[in-house]
Design a protein around this motif. Sequence first.
Motif, PDB file in Angstrom:
ATOM      1  N   VAL A 497       0.834  -1.203   0.000  1.00  0.00           N
ATOM      2  CA  VAL A 497       0.000   0.000   0.000  1.00  0.00           C
ATOM      3  C   VAL A 497       0.873   1.259   0.000  1.00  0.00           C
ATOM      4  CG1 VAL A 497      -1.773   1.285   1.262  1.00  0.00           C
ATOM      5  CG2 VAL A 497      -1.898  -1.209   1.130  1.00  0.00           C
ATOM      6  N   ASN A 498       1.974   1.237   0.759  1.00  0.00           N
ATOM      7  CA  ASN A 498       2.870   2.399   0.783  1.00  0.00           C
ATOM      8  C   ASN A 498       3.493   2.644  -0.589  1.00  0.00           C
ATOM      9  OD1 ASN A 498       2.375   2.835   3.485  1.00  0.00           O
ATOM     10  ND2 ASN A 498       4.154   1.661   4.182  1.00  0.00           N
ATOM     11  N   GLN A 499       3.805   1.562  -1.311  1.00  0.00           N
ATOM     12  CA  GLN A 499       4.348   1.734  -2.655  1.00  0.00           C
ATOM     13  C   GLN A 499       3.324   2.388  -3.570  1.00  0.00           C
ATOM     14  OE1 GLN A 499       7.687   1.545  -2.130  1.00  0.00           O
ATOM     15  NE2 GLN A 499       7.788   0.579  -4.138  1.00  0.00           N
ATOM     16  N   GLY A 500       2.058   2.019  -3.426  1.00  0.00           N
ATOM     17  CA  GLY A 500       1.035   2.696  -4.216  1.00  0.00           C
ATOM     18  C   GLY A 500       0.898   4.154  -3.845  1.00  0.00           C
ATOM     19  N   GLU A 501       1.036   4.445  -2.558  1.00  0.00           N
ATOM     20  CA  GLU A 501       0.894   5.820  -2.071  1.00  0.00           C
ATOM     21  C   GLU A 501       2.065   6.695  -2.481  1.00  0.00           C
ATOM     22  OE1 GLU A 501       0.003   8.015   2.232  1.00  0.00           O
ATOM     23  OE2 GLU A 501       0.782   5.959   2.142  1.00  0.00           O
ATOM     24  N   GLU A 502       3.259   6.113  -2.598  1.00  0.00           N
ATOM     25  CA  GLU A 502       4.462   6.911  -2.864  1.00  0.00           C
ATOM     26  C   GLU A 502       4.985   6.701  -4.286  1.00  0.00           C
ATOM     27  OE1 GLU A 502       7.115   5.653   0.162  1.00  0.00           O
ATOM     28  OE2 GLU A 502       5.900   6.432   1.820  1.00  0.00           O
ATOM     29  N   GLU A 503       5.346   5.445  -4.610  1.00  0.00           N
ATOM     30  CA  GLU A 503       5.982   5.184  -5.898  1.00  0.00           C
ATOM     31  C   GLU A 503       5.012   5.378  -7.056  1.00  0.00           C
ATOM     32  OE1 GLU A 503       9.012   4.214  -8.530  1.00  0.00           O
ATOM     33  OE2 GLU A 503       9.100   4.653  -6.380  1.00  0.00           O
ATOM     34  N   VAL A 504       3.814   4.786  -6.957  1.00  0.00           N
ATOM     35  CA  VAL A 504       2.849   4.901  -8.056  1.00  0.00           C
ATOM     36  C   VAL A 504       2.351   6.338  -8.190  1.00  0.00           C
ATOM     37  CG1 VAL A 504       0.650   4.044  -8.951  1.00  0.00           C
ATOM     38  CG2 VAL A 504       2.187   2.505  -7.741  1.00  0.00           C
ATOM     39  N   ALA A 505       2.237   7.053  -7.068  1.00  0.00           N
ATOM     40  CA  ALA A 505       1.815   8.451  -7.141  1.00  0.00           C
ATOM     41  C   ALA A 505       2.815   9.296  -7.912  1.00  0.00           C
ATOM     42  CB  ALA A 505       1.618   9.008  -5.732  1.00  0.00           C
ATOM     43  N   SER A 506       4.108   8.945  -7.825  1.00  0.00           N
ATOM     44  CA  SER A 506       5.141   9.708  -8.528  1.00  0.00           C
ATOM     45  C   SER A 506       5.374   9.178  -9.936  1.00  0.00           C
ATOM     46  CB  SER A 506       6.450   9.667  -7.732  1.00  0.00           C
ATOM     47  OG  SER A 506       6.277  10.212  -6.442  1.00  0.00           O
ATOM     48  N   HIS A 507       5.341   7.855 -10.099  1.00  0.00           N
ATOM     49  CA  HIS A 507       5.569   7.220 -11.405  1.00  0.00           C
ATOM     50  C   HIS A 507       4.391   6.279 -11.675  1.00  0.00           C
ATOM     51  CE1 HIS A 507       9.553   8.111  -9.609  1.00  0.00           C
ATOM     52  NE2 HIS A 507       9.806   8.608 -10.812  1.00  0.00           N
ATOM     53  N   ALA A 511       2.717   1.143 -11.348  1.00  0.00           N
ATOM     54  CA  ALA A 511       1.578   0.423 -10.769  1.00  0.00           C
ATOM     55  C   ALA A 511       1.521  -1.013 -11.274  1.00  0.00           C
ATOM     56  CB  ALA A 511       0.272   1.156 -11.108  1.00  0.00           C
ATOM     57  N   PHE A 512       1.913  -1.244 -12.538  1.00  0.00           N
ATOM     58  CA  PHE A 512       1.748  -2.573 -13.117  1.00  0.00           C
ATOM     59  C   PHE A 512       2.764  -3.589 -12.593  1.00  0.00           C
ATOM     60  CE2 PHE A 512      -0.171   0.467 -16.043  1.00  0.00           C
ATOM     61  CZ  PHE A 512      -1.428  -0.091 -16.204  1.00  0.00           C
ATOM     62  N   PRO A 513       4.076  -3.313 -12.537  1.00  0.00           N
ATOM     63  CA  PRO A 513       4.991  -4.314 -11.954  1.00  0.00           C
ATOM     64  C   PRO A 513       4.711  -4.603 -10.484  1.00  0.00           C
ATOM     65  CG  PRO A 513       6.161  -2.265 -12.402  1.00  0.00           C
ATOM     66  CD  PRO A 513       4.836  -2.167 -13.078  1.00  0.00           C
ATOM     67  N   ARG A 581      -1.835  11.238  -3.742  1.00  0.00           N
ATOM     68  CA  ARG A 581      -1.707   9.991  -2.992  1.00  0.00           C
ATOM     69  C   ARG A 581      -2.903   9.076  -3.253  1.00  0.00           C
ATOM     70  NH1 ARG A 581      -2.101   9.585   1.895  1.00  0.00           N
ATOM     71  NH2 ARG A 581      -3.056  11.584   2.471  1.00  0.00           N
ATOM     72  N   MET A 582      -4.111   9.651  -3.224  1.00  0.00           N
ATOM     73  CA  MET A 582      -5.306   8.850  -3.491  1.00  0.00           C
ATOM     74  C   MET A 582      -5.258   8.254  -4.899  1.00  0.00           C
ATOM     75  SD  MET A 582      -6.979   9.037  -0.664  1.00  0.00           S
ATOM     76  CE  MET A 582      -5.461   9.291   0.260  1.00  0.00           C
ATOM     77  N   GLY A 584      -2.568   7.448  -6.624  1.00  0.00           N
ATOM     78  CA  GLY A 584      -1.614   6.340  -6.666  1.00  0.00           C
ATOM     79  C   GLY A 584      -2.201   5.053  -6.113  1.00  0.00           C
ATOM     80  N   MET A 585      -2.912   5.133  -4.997  1.00  0.00           N
ATOM     81  CA  MET A 585      -3.477   3.925  -4.404  1.00  0.00           C
ATOM     82  C   MET A 585      -4.598   3.341  -5.263  1.00  0.00           C
ATOM     83  SD  MET A 585      -3.362   4.676  -0.290  1.00  0.00           S
ATOM     84  CE  MET A 585      -3.818   6.410  -0.339  1.00  0.00           C
ATOM     85  N   ILE A 586      -5.459   4.203  -5.872  1.00  0.00           N
ATOM     86  CA  ILE A 586      -6.528   3.698  -6.735  1.00  0.00           C
ATOM     87  C   ILE A 586      -5.942   3.065  -7.993  1.00  0.00           C
ATOM     88  CG2 ILE A 586      -8.378   4.482  -8.273  1.00  0.00           C
ATOM     89  CD1 ILE A 586      -9.283   3.988  -5.445  1.00  0.00           C
ATOM     90  N   ARG A 587      -4.873   3.651  -8.535  1.00  0.00           N
ATOM     91  CA  ARG A 587      -4.233   3.074  -9.713  1.00  0.00           C
ATOM     92  C   ARG A 587      -3.662   1.691  -9.390  1.00  0.00           C
ATOM     93  NH1 ARG A 587      -2.900   5.863 -14.269  1.00  0.00           N
ATOM     94  NH2 ARG A 587      -3.698   7.986 -14.400  1.00  0.00           N
ATOM     95  N   LEU A 588      -3.025   1.541  -8.228  1.00  0.00           N
ATOM     96  CA  LEU A 588      -2.493   0.231  -7.851  1.00  0.00           C
ATOM     97  C   LEU A 588      -3.627  -0.778  -7.690  1.00  0.00           C
ATOM     98  CD1 LEU A 588      -0.139  -1.574  -6.984  1.00  0.00           C
ATOM     99  CD2 LEU A 588      -0.416  -0.703  -4.653  1.00  0.00           C
ATOM    100  N   TYR A 589      -4.726  -0.365  -7.085  1.00  0.00           N
ATOM    101  CA  TYR A 589      -5.876  -1.262  -6.901  1.00  0.00           C
ATOM    102  C   TYR A 589      -6.470  -1.660  -8.255  1.00  0.00           C
ATOM    103  CZ  TYR A 589     -10.487  -2.903  -5.399  1.00  0.00           C
ATOM    104  OH  TYR A 589     -11.623  -3.652  -5.206  1.00  0.00           O
ATOM    105  N   ALA A 590      -6.585  -0.679  -9.165  1.00  0.00           N
ATOM    106  CA  ALA A 590      -7.133  -0.964 -10.489  1.00  0.00           C
ATOM    107  C   ALA A 590      -6.222  -1.898 -11.283  1.00  0.00           C
ATOM    108  CB  ALA A 590      -7.342   0.344 -11.250  1.00  0.00           C
ATOM    109  N   ALA A 591      -4.906  -1.801 -11.053  1.00  0.00           N
ATOM    110  CA  ALA A 591      -3.976  -2.696 -11.743  1.00  0.00           C
ATOM    111  C   ALA A 591      -4.026  -4.102 -11.167  1.00  0.00           C
ATOM    112  CB  ALA A 591      -2.558  -2.134 -11.654  1.00  0.00           C
ATOM    113  N   ILE A 592      -4.216  -4.226  -9.873  1.00  0.00           N
ATOM    114  CA  ILE A 592      -4.231  -5.554  -9.233  1.00  0.00           C
ATOM    115  C   ILE A 592      -5.426  -6.376  -9.695  1.00  0.00           C
ATOM    116  CG2 ILE A 592      -4.595  -6.708  -7.019  1.00  0.00           C
ATOM    117  CD1 ILE A 592      -2.753  -4.679  -5.733  1.00  0.00           C
ATOM    118  N   ILE A 593      -6.616  -5.747  -9.812  1.00  0.00           N
ATOM    119  CA  ILE A 593      -7.819  -6.522 -10.122  1.00  0.00           C
ATOM    120  C   ILE A 593      -7.818  -7.053 -11.555  1.00  0.00           C
ATOM    121  CG2 ILE A 593      -9.173  -5.249  -8.425  1.00  0.00           C
ATOM    122  CD1 ILE A 593     -10.361  -3.606 -10.682  1.00  0.00           C
ATOM    123  N   GLN A 594      -6.934  -6.564 -12.418  1.00  0.00           N
ATOM    124  CA  GLN A 594      -6.923  -7.032 -13.801  1.00  0.00           C
ATOM    125  C   GLN A 594      -5.684  -7.841 -14.152  1.00  0.00           C
ATOM    126  OE1 GLN A 594      -6.172  -4.144 -16.906  1.00  0.00           O
ATOM    127  NE2 GLN A 594      -5.507  -2.619 -15.384  1.00  0.00           N
TER     128      GLN A 594
END
Length: 667
Positions: A497-507, A511-513, A581-582, A584-594
């Motif tokens: 979750v922290n990676q989605g909040e920080e890494e995915v929010a910036s890049h 989200a996909f890897p 931040r929000m 990044g976390m939604i993008r990670l969640y959207a990537a996980i479900i697919q």
Amino acid sequence: MQPRQLRWETLAALRTSGKGRLSYCRHWLQDEDILEGCTSPLVLSPYSGWVLDRMIGQSAQEITPSRSSTPKESNPLANRSSSLEKVTPASRQGSSPLSSAEPITDFAYMLTTQGNDDLSLLETEQEVFPAVLPSKVAEVEGCIRMYEEMHRLKGKEGLRQRQEQQEQMVRAVYDLASEQLKRFDELKELKQHQEFQDLQEVMEKSSKEAQGQQEKLKEEHRHRAKVLNLKLREAEQQRQRQEELERLRKEEGQERLRRLYSIQEEVLQLNQQIDPNYRHKDLPRIDLSAYSNRGNQICGLVSGLIRTTSERGFPTQVDVANTERALQEMRGLISSMQQEIAAAVEEKRRKDEEEERQKKKELLKKEQMKAQTPAPAQQSGGKQQKEGLQVKAEESTMQWYQQLQDAAEQCIASFSGISNCKDNNEVKKIKTDLQKAATIPVSQISRIAGSQLREIFDKINNLLSGKSVQSGGRTVSVTQHPQGLDFVYYKLAEKFVNQGEEEVASHRDAAFPIAVVASGIWEIHPRVGDLFLAHLHKKCPYSVPFYPAMKEGTSMEEYQRMLGYQVKDSKVEEQDHFLKRMSGMIRLYAAIIQLRWPYGNKQGTHPHGLNYGWRWLAQMLNMEPLADVTATLLFDFLEVCGNALMKQYQVQFWKMMLLIREDYFPR
């Protein structure tokens, strides 16, 4: 007997004389004067005649009778004595023999020098001498000559022996000198050899010292060269770093400058929305001149900041912050103006509705017996449509949300022994090692991870499966502590979750890897997925979707934390950072479900697939939208998994899109 006694007395007198008492040695060969008596011709002493006359006179007195019988024989004796007297006339003329003892002394000296053997021979001859009177002189002379010859021969023999002895001594001395010379030469050669050896040792020592000094100088030179190379390398690296920093500074400055220009453009566009001469057709009395003046001031402020930074070079972060504050103020100004207009319009609409209701009441009173008009029915139907959108989440969704939170709380309680241990250093060390082993591999996932994903996935899977893994040069396993597995489950889910909040929010591409690894771990270890959802719902309640309500007794800071905002020192984070931040976390969640792990079991179903995403989208559209938040989350969610939803639901998806465009956008 008297002559013989006289002779011995004479010899005794000679021995007691001054010269007779002198000590002589026959071995005195060094002095030449000792050998003079041997080398010079033999002569009689000048006193020899006197001695012979005396001796003859005494003998004549003893043999007078016999002498008269032989008269003829006296002549020769007389002649002989006369001849002796003739030989030594000068000695007789000197001094009287009775008055001087010097002749006796000289004769004794002569006799003494001739040796003891000569004396013994002379005594023997003198004993015989009185017996033969006529030939006594001849015998004496013959004895003298014989003595002289013997003495000469003895002297010659002694001289020869002495010469041989001298030669032997010379040879011995020569041999000794030769040996000494040899020893001297040997000693000299030995000394030279020793000096040469010492010199050679000194030279070798100096050579070794010189070599050592040379090696030392070489080592110092190498060390200095190494230091210089290091300094040069450091200087080059410093120069490269400075160039890189300068390049980054220029890029950042250019980026800030572009940001300033974009802010200025947005401010000008917003300012154009403020028209001081604006008159709403239904609100003729509203005045917007104050908003226009403030908008012009903000535009002037932004223009002044840009002009100042252009003269200085590149804008600083402070300049960007000032312009962003000006932009926020401009947005707030526009929002206030729109709210004021909306409030005025709403007030006007409310008044119109009130008037309309009054009119309708009057009409109802007049037409009580008539049927109701259809217009109010239509109006009430529109209100029911508006009121059909929810403010709260569905009951089943909230139950699911609460179950996940309870599971997270139970997990925290299950590893309280390892998390709250402060005194046991060994347990603290195990805790640190397990946390590093769980979080470091997730941190290594990036958008350019490539083939490293499988290695990272295997490392995390082995750790959760109870196998030993290497972390920081140490061997780590969850079996080291009974609560280790629950601790790793919780920390791993939190890290995703922290990676989605920080890494995915910036890049956003990251989200996909991250999602493919999280999906694979979720499929093998379902508890990690439940804890991931619990952490995600707690940090981003809109992923439920869920809008927390403010309860009585809840402070504003606590309520803002419930909404997902970060509050530090009573300061709430900016809206842009919150939305980032929000997102990044939604993008990670959207990537996980697919996504699914490509190397896993393809036959099974996804543990949290697209059906959950469709449900989230439907529930999100059934709830009243929130300013900024709903639009941002819908856009990010559809951008990531909209294509997958379209392939899965096809026509239903397009119906959803039409609903969003026609009914949800206006809200």
